[in-house]
Scaffold this motif. Structure first.
Motif, PDB file in Angstrom:
ATOM      1  N   ARG A  20     -45.344 -24.155  34.853  1.00  0.00           N
ATOM      2  CA  ARG A  20     -45.073 -24.892  36.095  1.00  0.00           C
ATOM      3  C   ARG A  20     -43.927 -25.879  35.900  1.00  0.00           C
ATOM      4  O   ARG A  20     -43.103 -26.077  36.797  1.00  0.00           O
ATOM      5  CB  ARG A  20     -46.329 -25.653  36.546  1.00  0.00           C
ATOM      6  CG  ARG A  20     -47.436 -24.770  37.122  1.00  0.00           C
ATOM      7  CD  ARG A  20     -48.504 -25.635  37.769  1.00  0.00           C
ATOM      8  NE  ARG A  20     -47.951 -26.337  38.925  1.00  0.00           N
ATOM      9  CZ  ARG A  20     -48.307 -27.561  39.293  1.00  0.00           C
ATOM     10  NH1 ARG A  20     -49.207 -28.231  38.585  1.00  0.00           N
ATOM     11  NH2 ARG A  20     -47.774 -28.128  40.358  1.00  0.00           N
ATOM     12  N   ILE A  21     -43.875 -26.507  34.742  1.00  0.00           N
ATOM     13  CA  ILE A  21     -42.800 -27.465  34.456  1.00  0.00           C
ATOM     14  C   ILE A  21     -41.452 -26.760  34.460  1.00  0.00           C
ATOM     15  O   ILE A  21     -40.484 -27.227  35.081  1.00  0.00           O
ATOM     16  CB  ILE A  21     -43.055 -28.161  33.113  1.00  0.00           C
ATOM     17  CG1 ILE A  21     -44.314 -29.023  33.192  1.00  0.00           C
ATOM     18  CG2 ILE A  21     -41.847 -29.002  32.704  1.00  0.00           C
ATOM     19  CD1 ILE A  21     -44.767 -29.579  31.850  1.00  0.00           C
ATOM     20  N   VAL A  22     -41.375 -25.633  33.790  1.00  0.00           N
ATOM     21  CA  VAL A  22     -40.106 -24.904  33.705  1.00  0.00           C
ATOM     22  C   VAL A  22     -39.701 -24.367  35.069  1.00  0.00           C
ATOM     23  O   VAL A  22     -38.522 -24.431  35.453  1.00  0.00           O
ATOM     24  CB  VAL A  22     -40.205 -23.756  32.671  1.00  0.00           C
ATOM     25  CG1 VAL A  22     -38.950 -22.904  32.689  1.00  0.00           C
ATOM     26  CG2 VAL A  22     -40.450 -24.330  31.274  1.00  0.00           C
ATOM     27  N   ALA A  23     -40.648 -23.864  35.830  1.00  0.00           N
ATOM     28  CA  ALA A  23     -40.331 -23.352  37.173  1.00  0.00           C
ATOM     29  C   ALA A  23     -39.770 -24.467  38.049  1.00  0.00           C
ATOM     30  O   ALA A  23     -38.809 -24.256  38.808  1.00  0.00           O
ATOM     31  CB  ALA A  23     -41.579 -22.745  37.807  1.00  0.00           C
ATOM     32  N   ALA A  24     -40.342 -25.661  37.950  1.00  0.00           N
ATOM     33  CA  ALA A  24     -39.834 -26.790  38.738  1.00  0.00           C
ATOM     34  C   ALA A  24     -38.429 -27.173  38.291  1.00  0.00           C
ATOM     35  O   ALA A  24     -37.561 -27.480  39.120  1.00  0.00           O
ATOM     36  CB  ALA A  24     -40.771 -27.986  38.594  1.00  0.00           C
ATOM     37  N   ALA A  25     -38.187 -27.148  36.983  1.00  0.00           N
ATOM     38  CA  ALA A  25     -36.858 -27.489  36.463  1.00  0.00           C
ATOM     39  C   ALA A  25     -35.818 -26.469  36.911  1.00  0.00           C
ATOM     40  O   ALA A  25     -34.695 -26.825  37.293  1.00  0.00           O
ATOM     41  CB  ALA A  25     -36.898 -27.575  34.941  1.00  0.00           C
ATOM     42  N   VAL A  26     -36.165 -25.196  36.872  1.00  0.00           N
ATOM     43  CA  VAL A  26     -35.241 -24.148  37.318  1.00  0.00           C
ATOM     44  C   VAL A  26     -34.926 -24.325  38.801  1.00  0.00           C
ATOM     45  O   VAL A  26     -33.766 -24.198  39.223  1.00  0.00           O
ATOM     46  CB  VAL A  26     -35.840 -22.752  37.041  1.00  0.00           C
ATOM     47  CG1 VAL A  26     -35.033 -21.662  37.757  1.00  0.00           C
ATOM     48  CG2 VAL A  26     -35.871 -22.471  35.543  1.00  0.00           C
ATOM     49  N   ALA A  27     -35.925 -24.635  39.596  1.00  0.00           N
ATOM     50  CA  ALA A  27     -35.699 -24.843  41.030  1.00  0.00           C
ATOM     51  C   ALA A  27     -34.759 -26.017  41.262  1.00  0.00           C
ATOM     52  O   ALA A  27     -33.858 -25.945  42.109  1.00  0.00           O
ATOM     53  CB  ALA A  27     -37.034 -25.069  41.747  1.00  0.00           C
ATOM     54  N   LEU A  28     -34.950 -27.102  40.530  1.00  0.00           N
ATOM     55  CA  LEU A  28     -34.059 -28.258  40.669  1.00  0.00           C
ATOM     56  C   LEU A  28     -32.633 -27.899  40.284  1.00  0.00           C
ATOM     57  O   LEU A  28     -31.665 -28.286  40.959  1.00  0.00           O
ATOM     58  CB  LEU A  28     -34.560 -29.416  39.794  1.00  0.00           C
ATOM     59  CG  LEU A  28     -35.783 -30.176  40.297  1.00  0.00           C
ATOM     60  CD1 LEU A  28     -36.296 -31.123  39.225  1.00  0.00           C
ATOM     61  CD2 LEU A  28     -35.448 -30.954  41.567  1.00  0.00           C
ATOM     62  N   ALA A  29     -32.480 -27.158  39.182  1.00  0.00           N
ATOM     63  CA  ALA A  29     -31.143 -26.770  38.735  1.00  0.00           C
ATOM     64  C   ALA A  29     -30.485 -25.816  39.721  1.00  0.00           C
ATOM     65  O   ALA A  29     -29.270 -25.893  39.960  1.00  0.00           O
ATOM     66  CB  ALA A  29     -31.220 -26.126  37.344  1.00  0.00           C
ATOM     67  N   ASP A  30     -31.249 -24.910  40.307  1.00  0.00           N
ATOM     68  CA  ASP A  30     -30.702 -23.996  41.310  1.00  0.00           C
ATOM     69  C   ASP A  30     -30.189 -24.764  42.522  1.00  0.00           C
ATOM     70  O   ASP A  30     -29.199 -24.383  43.153  1.00  0.00           O
ATOM     71  CB  ASP A  30     -31.759 -22.983  41.752  1.00  0.00           C
ATOM     72  CG  ASP A  30     -32.087 -21.953  40.681  1.00  0.00           C
ATOM     73  OD1 ASP A  30     -31.327 -21.860  39.693  1.00  0.00           O
ATOM     74  OD2 ASP A  30     -33.100 -21.238  40.831  1.00  0.00           O
ATOM     75  N   GLU A  31     -30.865 -25.850  42.851  1.00  0.00           N
ATOM     76  CA  GLU A  31     -30.494 -26.635  44.031  1.00  0.00           C
ATOM     77  C   GLU A  31     -29.315 -27.566  43.762  1.00  0.00           C
ATOM     78  O   GLU A  31     -28.448 -27.739  44.625  1.00  0.00           O
ATOM     79  CB  GLU A  31     -31.698 -27.467  44.491  1.00  0.00           C
ATOM     80  CG  GLU A  31     -32.862 -26.631  44.999  1.00  0.00           C
ATOM     81  CD  GLU A  31     -34.132 -27.448  45.141  1.00  0.00           C
ATOM     82  OE1 GLU A  31     -34.067 -28.692  44.962  1.00  0.00           O
ATOM     83  OE2 GLU A  31     -35.192 -26.864  45.415  1.00  0.00           O
ATOM     84  N   GLY A  32     -29.283 -28.179  42.583  1.00  0.00           N
ATOM     85  CA  GLY A  32     -28.284 -29.226  42.348  1.00  0.00           C
ATOM     86  C   GLY A  32     -27.572 -29.191  41.018  1.00  0.00           C
ATOM     87  O   GLY A  32     -26.897 -30.169  40.667  1.00  0.00           O
ATOM     88  N   GLY A  33     -27.716 -28.104  40.261  1.00  0.00           N
ATOM     89  CA  GLY A  33     -27.059 -28.030  38.963  1.00  0.00           C
ATOM     90  C   GLY A  33     -27.836 -28.772  37.893  1.00  0.00           C
ATOM     91  O   GLY A  33     -28.872 -29.390  38.159  1.00  0.00           O
ATOM     92  N   LEU A  34     -27.322 -28.723  36.671  1.00  0.00           N
ATOM     93  CA  LEU A  34     -28.033 -29.328  35.550  1.00  0.00           C
ATOM     94  C   LEU A  34     -28.157 -30.841  35.688  1.00  0.00           C
ATOM     95  O   LEU A  34     -29.085 -31.441  35.153  1.00  0.00           O
ATOM     96  CB  LEU A  34     -27.322 -28.977  34.232  1.00  0.00           C
ATOM     97  CG  LEU A  34     -27.401 -27.512  33.806  1.00  0.00           C
ATOM     98  CD1 LEU A  34     -26.624 -27.298  32.514  1.00  0.00           C
ATOM     99  CD2 LEU A  34     -28.850 -27.074  33.629  1.00  0.00           C
ATOM    100  N   GLU A  35     -27.209 -31.463  36.400  1.00  0.00           N
ATOM    101  CA  GLU A  35     -27.284 -32.904  36.573  1.00  0.00           C
ATOM    102  C   GLU A  35     -28.494 -33.303  37.423  1.00  0.00           C
ATOM    103  O   GLU A  35     -28.892 -34.476  37.434  1.00  0.00           O
ATOM    104  CB  GLU A  35     -26.004 -33.446  37.207  1.00  0.00           C
ATOM    105  CG  GLU A  35     -25.677 -32.894  38.567  1.00  0.00           C
ATOM    106  CD  GLU A  35     -24.850 -31.612  38.507  1.00  0.00           C
ATOM    107  OE1 GLU A  35     -24.224 -31.280  39.534  1.00  0.00           O
ATOM    108  OE2 GLU A  35     -24.828 -30.971  37.443  1.00  0.00           O
ATOM    109  N   ALA A  36     -29.071 -32.350  38.126  1.00  0.00           N
ATOM    110  CA  ALA A  36     -30.248 -32.640  38.954  1.00  0.00           C
ATOM    111  C   ALA A  36     -31.540 -32.531  38.161  1.00  0.00           C
ATOM    112  O   ALA A  36     -32.623 -32.764  38.711  1.00  0.00           O
ATOM    113  CB  ALA A  36     -30.302 -31.685  40.149  1.00  0.00           C
ATOM    114  N   VAL A  37     -31.426 -32.170  36.882  1.00  0.00           N
ATOM    115  CA  VAL A  37     -32.621 -31.946  36.063  1.00  0.00           C
ATOM    116  C   VAL A  37     -32.823 -33.103  35.092  1.00  0.00           C
ATOM    117  O   VAL A  37     -31.925 -33.462  34.342  1.00  0.00           O
ATOM    118  CB  VAL A  37     -32.504 -30.631  35.267  1.00  0.00           C
ATOM    119  CG1 VAL A  37     -33.733 -30.439  34.379  1.00  0.00           C
ATOM    120  CG2 VAL A  37     -32.366 -29.448  36.215  1.00  0.00           C
TER     121      VAL A  37
END
Length: 230
Positions: A20-37
């Motif tokens: 669940r943690i990784v899925a949330a991180a991937v979703a954040l990165a998809d939305e805003g790039g690595l700076e959003a993680v």
């Protein structure tokens, strides 16, 4: 205070696991790039306190490694392709497709190898496809050469997509806007080879360019594999 006036306690904390943690991180990165993680932002997405994440992931570097490995699961096809060439071609194309779905992946490709289970499975499939066709050093060099081409091509394509979003201009619109300057520079006669490329070269889309370059690299690998003594 009556029982009806007393507030109920909050429900138990939601269950948490590394997936669940990784899925949330991937979703954040998809939305805003690595700076959003960040671990804090991932915790907020999961509606938990940041400290709960440290029981699963110690650092952001660990989180990024897990994210890359998660996307590697998208690269490995369900059924192994035919021969070595088809295997490397399919892996290259699926890597590009994964990077276009998750643009942040382009920033993390290359460098040290991925040691997660999906990343190791991808590497194993590539090496196994060439196993026995040449000595081990040649096989390793062949896989590394194809990977280097794929990484470079993907990074260039993603950089162009980012530039398009940042400027609001498509590649063709940017070319038209830059045309007068480039025309003046080419008219000086200082860049004859570039002038021929601009005026006579064929304009191809990113997908065609990627596929063409990949075939050239695979041709080079094939030539090396068929050399006597290799």
């Amino acid at each position: 205070m009556t029982v009806w006036d007393r507030p109920e306690p909050p429900p138990p904390a939601p269950p948490l696991d590394r997936g669940r943690i990784v899925a949330a991180a991937v979703a954040l990165a998809d939305e805003g790039g690595l700076e959003a993680v960040s671990l804090r932002k991932v915790a907020a997405r999961l509606d938990v306190g940041p400290m709960r994440l440290y029981g699963f992931i110690a650092t952001k570097r660990d989180l990024l490694d897990l994210m890359v490995d998660e996307v590697h699961a998208e690269i490995l096809p369900e059924r192994p392709p035919g021969d070595w060439r088809e295997t490397l071609r399919v892996h290259a194309e699926r890597t590009r497709q994964a990077a276009l779905r998750h643009e942040w992946l382009a920033d993390l490709l290359g460098g040290r190898p991925t040691l997660g289970p999906h990343g190791l499975a991808v590497t194993e499939a590539r090496l196994a496809a060439l196993d026995g066709l040449a000595d081990l050093d040649t096989v390793l060099c062949a896989v590394a050469t194809v990977s280097a081409y794929v990484t470079g091509a993907i990074r260039r394509e993603v950089a162009d997509l980012r530039a398009e979003r940042a400027t609001g201009l498509s590649t063709r619109e940017w070319q038209r806007a830059s045309g007068p300057h480039l025309t003046r520079m080419l008219a000086t006669g200082r860049f004859p080879a570039l002038s021929r490329a601009v005026h006579d070269g064929t304009d191809t889309d990113a997908g065609t360019s990627f596929a063409t370059g990949l075939e050239w690299v695979l041709d080079a690998v094939a030539a090396r594999l068929t050399r006597p003594g290799v």
